[in-house]
Design a protein around this motif. Structure first.
Motif, PDB file in Angstrom:
ATOM      1  N   LEU A  84       0.826  -1.203   0.000  1.00 64.64           N
ATOM      2  CA  LEU A  84       0.000   0.000   0.000  1.00 64.64           C
ATOM      3  C   LEU A  84       0.865   1.260   0.000  1.00 64.64           C
ATOM      4  O   LEU A  84       0.538   2.249  -0.675  1.00 64.64           O
ATOM      5  N   ILE A  85       1.973   1.215   0.746  1.00 60.28           N
ATOM      6  CA  ILE A  85       2.883   2.365   0.758  1.00 60.28           C
ATOM      7  C   ILE A  85       3.450   2.610  -0.641  1.00 60.28           C
ATOM      8  O   ILE A  85       3.480   3.752  -1.129  1.00 60.28           O
ATOM      9  N   THR A  86       3.880   1.538  -1.293  1.00 60.74           N
ATOM     10  CA  THR A  86       4.460   1.662  -2.632  1.00 60.74           C
ATOM     11  C   THR A  86       3.431   2.176  -3.637  1.00 60.74           C
ATOM     12  O   THR A  86       3.725   3.073  -4.444  1.00 60.74           O
ATOM     13  N   ALA A  87       2.222   1.618  -3.588  1.00 59.21           N
ATOM     14  CA  ALA A  87       1.177   2.048  -4.524  1.00 59.21           C
ATOM     15  C   ALA A  87       0.820   3.514  -4.311  1.00 59.21           C
ATOM     16  O   ALA A  87       0.615   4.264  -5.269  1.00 59.21           O
ATOM     17  N   THR A  88       0.768   3.942  -3.055  1.00 63.56           N
ATOM     18  CA  THR A  88       0.428   5.333  -2.753  1.00 63.56           C
ATOM     19  C   THR A  88       1.520   6.283  -3.238  1.00 63.56           C
ATOM     20  O   THR A  88       1.238   7.296  -3.892  1.00 63.56           O
TER      21      THR A  88
END
Length: 235
Positions: free
Chosen positions: A77-81
């Motif tokens: 989720l951090i990477t996608a954000t």
């Protein structure tokens, strides 16, 4: 499914996150390009980027009956954000680099397709269902994007070879793996095949044949339940 095979192929975290990041950037670029009634705010663009970045992995693991890998680590989720934010901030630059966008789109499709098929094969799934999982993983993110944005689903219309490109790459992957090639190597080959098919389709404007008007009129005559509308008749 053969539990022993599950350890044969494990998607490296860095590779899965790379696919998520590229998908997030591509989704944000896609959403940033809309104007007028479909213009999105920053949150909307970020949501589309996150959905496209994580959608393929979610669909893949749900079809395989597994707990989604994207929910097993904070990094997805951090990477996608972060990737979505980068896509928004650099959208003006990227939109002028059409070739880069085409290549990015093709690589994203290839990665999700290859990871889906490879993971299915590693779990002991037969080749044809494994290819199906890969195609859905490759095209699923774009389907979710289009539905969420209220757009016609791209893979259902003339001019899109998402599913064809993904299917070609996944089929080659499964075939090569059946001849004893290690899955990581087969996955790289599958990504390359999908990327080439997709890029060539865009560059040379290739698409599947459109359903012809003659066929539609024939069906209407035979059923007598569908009115025949001549496209060249005046209003």
């Amino acid at each position: 499914m053969d539990a022993v095979n599950e350890s044969v192929f494990v998607i490296p975290l860095w590779a899965d996150l790379t696919a998520v990041a590229l998908g997030g950037v591509q989704g944000a670029l896609f959403a940033s390009g809309f104007q007028g009634q479909r213009r999105l705010d920053l949150l909307g663009v970020a949501i589309i980027g996150i959905l496209l970045g994580m959608g393929g992995g979610l669909i893949r693991d749900l079809l395989l009956g597994l707990t989604p890998a994207t929910l097993q680590s904070n990094w997805y989720l951090i990477t996608a954000t972060l990737a979505s934010i980068v896509g928004m901030l650099l959208s003006g630059i990227f939109q002028r680099l059409n070739r880069a966008i085409v290549m990015l789109d093709a690589v994203v499709i290839g990665l999700f397709g290859a990871f889906g098929t490879s993971k299915a094969l590693a779990l002991g799934m037969p080749a044809v269902p494994a290819i199906f999982v890969g195609v859905l993983a490759a095209a699923g993110g774009s389907v979710l994007r289009d539905v969420l944005m209220g757009l016609p689903v791209a893979i259902m219309h003339v001019g899109s070879l998402y599913a064809v490109a993904a299917g070609g790459g996944c089929a080659v992957l499964a075939t090569v793996a059946a001849f004893g090639v290690p899955l990581p190597v087969a996955a790289v080959i599958g990504v390359a095949v999908t990327t080439v098919i997709r890029v060539l389709a865009v560059l040379f404007d290739l698409s599947l044949p459109e359903q012809r008007k003659l066929y539609r009129r024939k069906v209407a005559v035979e059923t007598t339940g569908i009115p025949i509308i001549r496209m060249d008749d005046p209003e």
